[in-house]
Motif scaffolding. Sequence first.
Motif, PDB file in Angstrom:
ATOM      1  N   THR A   1     -26.619  60.090 108.823  1.00 26.70           N
ATOM      2  CA  THR A   1     -28.035  60.387 108.589  1.00 26.70           C
ATOM      3  C   THR A   1     -28.245  60.990 107.200  1.00 26.70           C
ATOM      4  OG1 THR A   1     -28.348  60.776 110.951  1.00 26.70           O
ATOM      5  CG2 THR A   1     -30.023  61.648 109.472  1.00 26.70           C
ATOM      6  N   LEU A   2     -27.317  61.840 106.758  1.00 30.25           N
ATOM      7  CA  LEU A   2     -27.432  62.418 105.418  1.00 30.25           C
ATOM      8  C   LEU A   2     -27.245  61.365 104.333  1.00 30.25           C
ATOM      9  CD1 LEU A   2     -25.380  65.720 105.923  1.00 30.25           C
ATOM     10  CD2 LEU A   2     -27.866  65.468 105.818  1.00 30.25           C
ATOM     11  N   ILE A   3     -26.361  60.395 104.584  1.00 27.48           N
ATOM     12  CA  ILE A   3     -26.107  59.361 103.576  1.00 27.48           C
ATOM     13  C   ILE A   3     -27.255  58.363 103.519  1.00 27.48           C
ATOM     14  CG2 ILE A   3     -24.536  57.488 102.943  1.00 27.48           C
ATOM     15  CD1 ILE A   3     -22.303  59.113 104.292  1.00 27.48           C
ATOM     16  N   GLN A   4     -27.786  57.966 104.674  1.00 29.58           N
ATOM     17  CA  GLN A   4     -28.890  56.999 104.744  1.00 29.58           C
ATOM     18  C   GLN A   4     -30.038  57.611 105.550  1.00 29.58           C
ATOM     19  OE1 GLN A   4     -27.241  53.393 106.400  1.00 29.58           O
ATOM     20  NE2 GLN A   4     -26.236  52.825 104.485  1.00 29.58           N
ATOM     21  N   PRO A   5     -30.814  58.476 104.921  1.00 31.69           N
ATOM     22  CA  PRO A   5     -31.887  59.157 105.683  1.00 31.69           C
ATOM     23  C   PRO A   5     -33.015  58.239 106.109  1.00 31.69           C
ATOM     24  CG  PRO A   5     -32.002  59.714 103.355  1.00 31.69           C
ATOM     25  CD  PRO A   5     -30.754  58.922 103.528  1.00 31.69           C
ATOM     26  N   THR A   6     -33.136  57.072 105.497  1.00 31.52           N
ATOM     27  CA  THR A   6     -34.218  56.148 105.876  1.00 31.52           C
ATOM     28  C   THR A   6     -33.828  55.233 107.018  1.00 31.52           C
ATOM     29  OG1 THR A   6     -33.474  54.538 104.219  1.00 31.52           O
ATOM     30  CG2 THR A   6     -35.113  56.165 103.526  1.00 31.52           C
TER      31      THR A   6
ATOM     32  N   PRO B   1     -15.501  60.813 102.910  1.00 27.48           N
ATOM     33  CA  PRO B   1     -16.382  60.930 104.085  1.00 27.48           C
ATOM     34  C   PRO B   1     -17.760  60.306 103.906  1.00 27.48           C
ATOM     35  CG  PRO B   1     -16.333  62.999 102.903  1.00 27.48           C
ATOM     36  CD  PRO B   1     -15.418  62.086 102.174  1.00 27.48           C
ATOM     37  N   SER B   2     -17.886  59.307 103.024  1.00 31.76           N
ATOM     38  CA  SER B   2     -19.192  58.693 102.799  1.00 31.76           C
ATOM     39  C   SER B   2     -19.184  57.196 103.045  1.00 31.76           C
ATOM     40  CB  SER B   2     -19.656  58.965 101.357  1.00 31.76           C
ATOM     41  OG  SER B   2     -19.789  60.342 101.118  1.00 31.76           O
ATOM     42  N   ASN B   3     -18.135  56.690 103.630  1.00 32.29           N
ATOM     43  CA  ASN B   3     -18.071  55.265 103.941  1.00 32.29           C
ATOM     44  C   ASN B   3     -18.755  55.028 105.283  1.00 32.29           C
ATOM     45  OD1 ASN B   3     -17.298  52.611 104.635  1.00 32.29           O
ATOM     46  ND2 ASN B   3     -15.442  52.791 103.394  1.00 32.29           N
ATOM     47  N   ILE B   4     -19.887  54.328 105.239  1.00 33.38           N
ATOM     48  CA  ILE B   4     -20.701  54.131 106.441  1.00 33.38           C
ATOM     49  C   ILE B   4     -19.943  53.369 107.511  1.00 33.38           C
ATOM     50  CG2 ILE B   4     -22.729  52.916 107.311  1.00 33.38           C
ATOM     51  CD1 ILE B   4     -23.404  55.527 106.061  1.00 33.38           C
ATOM     52  N   ASP B   5     -19.181  52.353 107.110  1.00 34.43           N
ATOM     53  CA  ASP B   5     -18.453  51.550 108.107  1.00 34.43           C
ATOM     54  C   ASP B   5     -17.421  52.400 108.851  1.00 34.43           C
ATOM     55  OD1 ASP B   5     -19.772  49.128 107.500  1.00 34.43           O
ATOM     56  OD2 ASP B   5     -18.570  48.954 105.677  1.00 34.43           O
TER      57      ASP B   5
ATOM     58  N   LYS C   1     -25.128  48.013 105.060  1.00 31.39           N
ATOM     59  CA  LYS C   1     -24.057  48.066 104.073  1.00 31.39           C
ATOM     60  C   LYS C   1     -24.395  48.914 102.869  1.00 31.39           C
ATOM     61  CE  LYS C   1     -21.677  45.304 106.552  1.00 31.39           C
ATOM     62  NZ  LYS C   1     -20.616  45.884 107.347  1.00 31.39           N
ATOM     63  N   GLU C   2     -25.550  49.540 102.864  1.00 34.87           N
ATOM     64  CA  GLU C   2     -25.903  50.358 101.722  1.00 34.87           C
ATOM     65  C   GLU C   2     -25.024  51.607 101.688  1.00 34.87           C
ATOM     66  OE1 GLU C   2     -29.966  51.311 101.625  1.00 34.87           O
ATOM     67  OE2 GLU C   2     -30.664  49.246 101.619  1.00 34.87           O
ATOM     68  N   ILE C   3     -24.541  51.913 100.488  1.00 32.44           N
ATOM     69  CA  ILE C   3     -23.708  53.091 100.301  1.00 32.44           C
ATOM     70  C   ILE C   3     -24.306  53.905  99.171  1.00 32.44           C
ATOM     71  CG2 ILE C   3     -21.365  53.885  99.704  1.00 32.44           C
ATOM     72  CD1 ILE C   3     -20.269  51.387 100.877  1.00 32.44           C
ATOM     73  N   ASP C   4     -24.085  55.175  99.214  1.00 36.03           N
ATOM     74  CA  ASP C   4     -24.632  56.064  98.205  1.00 36.03           C
ATOM     75  C   ASP C   4     -24.190  55.619  96.813  1.00 36.03           C
ATOM     76  OD1 ASP C   4     -25.761  58.081  96.886  1.00 36.03           O
ATOM     77  OD2 ASP C   4     -24.455  59.670  97.621  1.00 36.03           O
ATOM     78  N   ALA C   5     -25.129  55.659  95.876  1.00 39.92           N
ATOM     79  CA  ALA C   5     -24.846  55.168  94.533  1.00 39.92           C
ATOM     80  C   ALA C   5     -23.808  56.015  93.809  1.00 39.92           C
ATOM     81  CB  ALA C   5     -26.136  55.139  93.716  1.00 39.92           C
ATOM     82  N   SER C   6     -23.582  57.207  94.283  1.00 38.43           N
ATOM     83  CA  SER C   6     -22.604  58.067  93.611  1.00 38.43           C
ATOM     84  C   SER C   6     -21.168  57.720  93.988  1.00 38.43           C
ATOM     85  CB  SER C   6     -22.852  59.533  93.977  1.00 38.43           C
ATOM     86  OG  SER C   6     -22.669  59.734  95.368  1.00 38.43           O
TER      87      SER C   6
END
Length: 816
Positions: free
Chosen positions: A641-646, A611-615, A774-779
């Motif tokens: 929003t939680l994955i990319q808060p900025t 559940p963390s794939n932005i696309d 395209k930024e994805i969480d580093a984890s």
Amino acid sequence: MENVHLAMEEDDLYSGYNDYNPTFDSEELENDVGFQQAVRTSHGRRPPMTAKFPGTAIGARPLATSFGVSLAITCTSSSLVIKESLDGAARPMTAVRAAGYTSSLTRGSTFDPLGQSRGPAPALEAKNEDTPEEKIKILEKKVNDLIEESCMAQSRGALQLALEKAKEAGKKERALVRQREQSGNADNINLDLTYSVLLNLANQYVNNEMYPEALNTYQVIVKNKMFSNAGRLKVNMANIYVKQKNYPKAIKFYRMALDQISNAHKEMRIKIMQNIGVVFVRMGQYSDAITSFEHIMSESPNIKTGFNLILCYYAIGDRERMKKAFQKLISVPLGIDDEDKYIPSNDDTNSNMVIEAIKNDKLHQMERDLKVLTEKYIMTAAKLIAPAIETSFATGFDWCVDMVKSSQYVELANDLEINKAITYLRQKDFNQAVETLKTFEKKDSRVKSAAATNLSFLYYLEKDFDQADRYADLAMNADRYNPAALNNKGNTVFAKQDYEKAAEFYKEALRNDSSCTEALYNLGLTYKRLNRLEEALDCFLKLHAILRNSAQVMYQLLLEDPQQAIEWLMQVISVTPTDPQTLAKLGELHDSEGDKSQAFQHYYESFRYFPSNIDVIEWLGAYYIETQFCEKAIQYFERATLIQPTQVKWQLMVASCYRRSGNYQKALETYKDIHRKFPENVECLRFLVRLCTDMGLKEVQEYTTKLKKVEKMKEIREQRVKSGRDGSARSRREGSAGSADSSHSSNSTKGERLSAKMRSLPGSNEPYEASSPKEIDASYVDPLGPQMERPKTGAKKRGEEDDFADEELGDDLLPE
């Protein structure tokens, strides 16, 4: 019986021995008229005369003489009466002449020594199958045939057919017993046949997993006292209870079978005790299992029991007994010959032919399998107990290596030390692993090649390609035919983008070992980089024939045709149904084909597993907005929003969904929250002005003023950016002409910095910040690992190249 006389007491038992038959008196033959007449005339050729008294016991028997005369002798109670009879032909004087060949034939006769003139032999008399004995024999044969057919069907894997044949044999056997009873032969029942029928039926029940029926059938055999040694079948019943996980009852039946088997059958008793120990292990009763295994190791030691004993000691944490059990394990005799026996000599040709014949026979293959299994048990036991028998695993490994070096398995010591290095790797102690592997540089070529291969692999993972290349060369020099070393060498060359040379190393690895799937996979990737797509496809198709269930290989077979790509991806999903990247790719392909429902299904499954794939989140949110279910889209944009808060656009989408669904109060609160976080966002201020106006709120004037101020600041920034660009262009022109002074250059540099800074701020006509979506969480970690070349989730453009680390199918740390 009239010619038989009983000796009476008054008779002389020795009288008559001096009497003789006057027929044999050759001195009076000259005076015998009848004899002389027979010699001179054809009187001797007359047909033989029959006896006057045909009813006598002896009758008339011709007595042959050397003169061709046949004399018929008739015995009476008082004297011998001699009668003359003549054969149709004269008899030969000696036995030298062959029987059936005579110099003179009878009148009207033909030469027929084989008696063929008598015609064919009469037909055999047909058996009378109506007799009870014949019916019983036929029925017995049918039962035996059915048992044989049942066994043959079971050997072919047709278990249901085997069971049906076994049941039919049981019915026929019962009919046979009834028929014997009806015919009065109940005492002659074939117990062996009954035993065979019942045993086969029970076995077929077991093969079909019909355990209650099998137990009932075995019980019938065991309870019948007429069957000898039927108590052994309690072992089979215990095996069924083990399959049913009824371990206490299995122990009971194993012990009952053990009691009924004499000490003469030592091997069978040992196997039953081994089963008892294994069942105790499954029950967690390690002390009882140790008792059984220790008895076996003292009576008839074997590899499996020794290994199980080590496991039990490890389970109870007894260090000293673990050491003793390991020493017993490596001292178990295998009873196989050395490999030197199969090395041919140069002198004896016949011996060389025999050695060549037995080199790969089944017996030698069985010996090799036993040796491989033994080495596997020893290696596993050493790796298991090494960290437990000493304070540190390194000390434990050293003790195991010393024990192995002093045993018959000296060659395993080096493999144990390599495993020690691998253990360091699992503990993330790379330096110790490298140091341990470097100690093999002065060992023999096989071990040196294996250690250098592992070192090359380690340095390759650390992106130290020079060291990886150096140790790959060292491994190749130690063993030129090591496919893993050649594959690693190709990897280092591939990393330097020398694809042609890398392909040569991969090909050489395949020539040395055609089953090296890593080299074949990497060769296909190399051909893809060289744009030799047909050869790449050929490599991956060959690999797919070897590795039918490899998701990596199937992913590489994706073609330009979307339908074929969908088919291959469906095969990938059948192998790895929880891979979110493959599910997202399937959703993308179905979306491009216009099948929104299938696309939604695959995108939703991808989101469920990852559940963390932005696309994927963006597509699902857009899908719900498009289908007028804005309330459901909110949860996806909130997760974004939680994955990319900025990223302000996800928060704006949440507010927009509230506004579209008619929840204006919640939308107003969300826009106010966005304004506090991003006070210069023009889009947020515009929606705030519109909402406050529609709702008649007092804050409308405040937000209108802020909006005008932000728009004015944005215009000023754009003008500055434009002037900065003009100044930088002017300075470049003047600098190229050589007429620009240093101060102007300084101003132009400041202008460029300012323009770059201004470009990072949002413009008045851009509702969202200009940052990469395209930024994805580093984890995030790719669930399929770094060994598959594939595009990013639904975002890779054609022509983009993946990172090499996503393509490499590395070798295992343990060399084959």
